[in-house]
Design a protein around this motif. Structure first.
Motif, mmCIF file in Angstrom:
data_model
loop_
_atom_site.group_PDB
_atom_site.id
_atom_site.type_symbol
_atom_site.label_atom_id
_atom_site.label_comp_id
_atom_site.label_asym_id
_atom_site.label_seq_id
_atom_site.Cartn_x
_atom_site.Cartn_y
_atom_site.Cartn_z
ATOM 1 N N VAL A 103 0.831 -8.785 -4.969
ATOM 2 C CA VAL A 103 0.838 -7.353 -4.668
ATOM 3 C C VAL A 103 1.024 -6.613 -5.984
ATOM 4 O O VAL A 103 1.867 -6.992 -6.803
ATOM 5 N N THR A 104 0.230 -5.563 -6.187
ATOM 6 C CA THR A 104 0.397 -4.701 -7.352
ATOM 7 C C THR A 104 1.487 -3.685 -7.049
ATOM 8 O O THR A 104 1.482 -3.054 -5.988
ATOM 9 N N VAL A 105 2.421 -3.521 -7.995
ATOM 10 C CA VAL A 105 3.545 -2.610 -7.806
ATOM 11 C C VAL A 105 3.587 -1.629 -8.973
ATOM 12 O O VAL A 105 3.503 -2.026 -10.134
ATOM 13 N N LYS A 106 3.703 -0.335 -8.634
ATOM 14 C CA LYS A 106 3.882 0.714 -9.653
ATOM 15 C C LYS A 106 5.378 0.811 -9.939
ATOM 16 O O LYS A 106 6.191 0.919 -9.013
ATOM 17 N N VAL A 107 5.753 0.760 -11.221
ATOM 18 C CA VAL A 107 7.155 0.808 -11.621
ATOM 19 C C VAL A 107 7.374 2.015 -12.520
ATOM 20 O O VAL A 107 6.639 2.218 -13.492
ATOM 21 N N CYS A 108 8.370 2.832 -12.178
ATOM 22 C CA CYS A 108 8.705 3.970 -13.041
ATOM 23 C C CYS A 108 10.225 4.122 -13.103
ATOM 24 O O CYS A 108 10.948 3.543 -12.298
ATOM 25 N N HIS A 111 15.934 9.198 -14.543
ATOM 26 C CA HIS A 111 17.389 9.323 -14.686
ATOM 27 C C HIS A 111 18.062 7.964 -14.791
ATOM 28 O O HIS A 111 19.102 7.712 -14.187
ATOM 29 N N GLY A 112 17.424 7.059 -15.529
ATOM 30 C CA GLY A 112 17.994 5.749 -15.769
ATOM 31 C C GLY A 112 17.893 4.776 -14.608
ATOM 32 O O GLY A 112 18.440 3.682 -14.673
ATOM 33 N N GLN A 113 17.214 5.151 -13.558
ATOM 34 C CA GLN A 113 17.068 4.278 -12.399
ATOM 35 C C GLN A 113 15.621 3.816 -12.274
ATOM 36 O O GLN A 113 14.692 4.592 -12.505
ATOM 37 N N LYS A 114 15.441 2.558 -11.911
ATOM 38 C CA LYS A 114 14.114 1.961 -11.769
ATOM 39 C C LYS A 114 13.645 2.103 -10.319
ATOM 40 O O LYS A 114 14.395 1.825 -9.385
ATOM 41 N N PHE A 115 12.389 2.533 -10.139
ATOM 42 C CA PHE A 115 11.787 2.663 -8.814
ATOM 43 C C PHE A 115 10.517 1.831 -8.765
ATOM 44 O O PHE A 115 9.724 1.855 -9.701
ATOM 45 N N CYS A 116 10.320 1.099 -7.667
ATOM 46 C CA CYS A 116 9.163 0.218 -7.513
ATOM 47 C C CYS A 116 8.414 0.599 -6.240
ATOM 48 O O CYS A 116 9.006 0.649 -5.160
ATOM 49 N N TYR A 117 7.114 0.872 -6.410
ATOM 50 C CA TYR A 117 6.286 1.309 -5.291
ATOM 51 C C TYR A 117 5.071 0.391 -5.151
ATOM 52 O O TYR A 117 4.131 0.498 -5.934
ATOM 53 N N PRO A 118 5.073 -0.498 -4.167
ATOM 54 C CA PRO A 118 3.900 -1.353 -3.950
ATOM 55 C C PRO A 118 2.672 -0.492 -3.631
ATOM 56 O O PRO A 118 2.761 0.495 -2.902
ATOM 57 N N GLU A 119 1.536 -0.890 -4.185
ATOM 58 C CA GLU A 119 0.286 -0.158 -3.992
ATOM 59 C C GLU A 119 -0.292 -0.475 -2.617
ATOM 60 O O GLU A 119 -0.389 -1.640 -2.221
ATOM 61 N N PHE A 120 -0.687 0.558 -1.920
ATOM 62 C CA PHE A 120 -1.155 0.455 -0.544
ATOM 63 C C PHE A 120 -2.254 -0.592 -0.359
ATOM 64 O O PHE A 120 -2.176 -1.427 0.539
ATOM 65 N N GLU A 121 -3.305 -0.515 -1.168
ATOM 66 C CA GLU A 121 -4.463 -1.396 -0.950
ATOM 67 C C GLU A 121 -4.102 -2.871 -1.042
ATOM 68 O O GLU A 121 -4.621 -3.690 -0.276
ATOM 69 N N THR A 122 -3.218 -3.234 -1.976
ATOM 70 C CA THR A 122 -2.875 -4.659 -2.094
ATOM 71 C C THR A 122 -1.936 -5.093 -0.969
ATOM 72 O O THR A 122 -2.025 -6.233 -0.504
ATOM 73 N N VAL A 123 -1.045 -4.208 -0.526
ATOM 74 C CA VAL A 123 -0.193 -4.538 0.622
ATOM 75 C C VAL A 123 -1.064 -4.702 1.864
ATOM 76 O O VAL A 123 -0.916 -5.668 2.627
ATOM 77 N N LYS A 124 -1.983 -3.788 2.062
ATOM 78 C CA LYS A 124 -2.902 -3.845 3.209
ATOM 79 C C LYS A 124 -3.684 -5.161 3.229
ATOM 80 O O LYS A 124 -3.817 -5.803 4.276
ATOM 81 N N LYS A 125 -4.164 -5.563 2.059
ATOM 82 C CA LYS A 125 -4.953 -6.801 1.966
ATOM 83 C C LYS A 125 -4.118 -8.008 2.391
ATOM 84 O O LYS A 125 -4.596 -8.872 3.143
ATOM 85 N N VAL A 126 -2.869 -8.071 1.931
ATOM 86 C CA VAL A 126 -1.994 -9.179 2.317
ATOM 87 C C VAL A 126 -1.762 -9.152 3.832
ATOM 88 O O VAL A 126 -1.804 -10.197 4.493
ATOM 89 N N CYS A 127 -1.560 -7.976 4.395
ATOM 90 C CA CYS A 127 -1.349 -7.858 5.847
ATOM 91 C C CYS A 127 -2.565 -8.354 6.619
ATOM 92 O O CYS A 127 -2.430 -9.074 7.612
ATOM 93 N N GLU A 128 -3.742 -7.979 6.163
ATOM 94 C CA GLU A 128 -4.979 -8.405 6.830
ATOM 95 C C GLU A 128 -5.182 -9.913 6.723
ATOM 96 O O GLU A 128 -5.652 -10.550 7.666
#
Length: 152
Positions: A103-108, A111-128
């Motif tokens: 899964v491709t994950v966007k990381v940003c 304020h010193g905190q890390k946030f990780c957001y999985p990309e929709f298309e790759t999550v969808k593909k794994v689900c399918e």
């Protein structure tokens, strides 16, 4: 990580006689043509008519071409203006799930905190491919990217 600032063009119109399917198609066309973002918001127009505002963010050099795509709506006019924005820096990581799927994950960071957001298309593909629930795949990828994998 340093925050970026830039300027974008905003294109928007109000439509009260356009189907949801038609607006969805218009948004798909706008995104495929290079819009940075496209959204619809429910609004009330004059005489209390229920309607939608279609809003598009784009680069100045894309503006004219994207304005042409508004033909996919029932719009008879649009507003356009320039806005400044601040963008958090981000990176993209490939995360391997416990079942071996990626899964491709966007990381940003903010304020010193890390946030990780999985990309929709790759999550969808794994689900399918696996039949797993969307939220299960999303949560596992997010936890793995954030270093919390062992707690799953």
């Amino acid at each position: 990580m340093e925050k970026r600032k830039d300027t974008v063009q905003i294109l928007e119109t109000n439509v009260d006689d356009c189907s949801g399917e038609q607006l969805g198609y218009a948004i798909e066309c706008l995104m495929k043509a290079g819009a940075l973002d496209a959204s619809c918001f429910p609004i009330y127009m004059k005489k209390n008519r229920v309607a939608y505002m279609l809003q598009v963010l784009c680069r100045k050099e894309q503006q004219e071409m994207l304005e042409d795509i508004f033909r996919e709506t029932t719009s008879i006019g649009l507003r356009r203006y320039e806005e400044k924005r601040r963008i958090l820096p981000r990176t993209f990581e490939e995360i391997r799930l416990k079942d071996g799927h990626n899964v491709t994950v966007k990381v940003c960071e903010h304020h010193g905190q890390k946030f990780c957001y999985p990309e929709f298309e790759t999550v969808k593909k794994v689900c399918e491919e696996t039949g797993r629930a969307y939220r299960d795949v999303y949560d596992e990828a997010s936890a793995a990217a954030g270093g919390y994998y062992e707690n799953l």
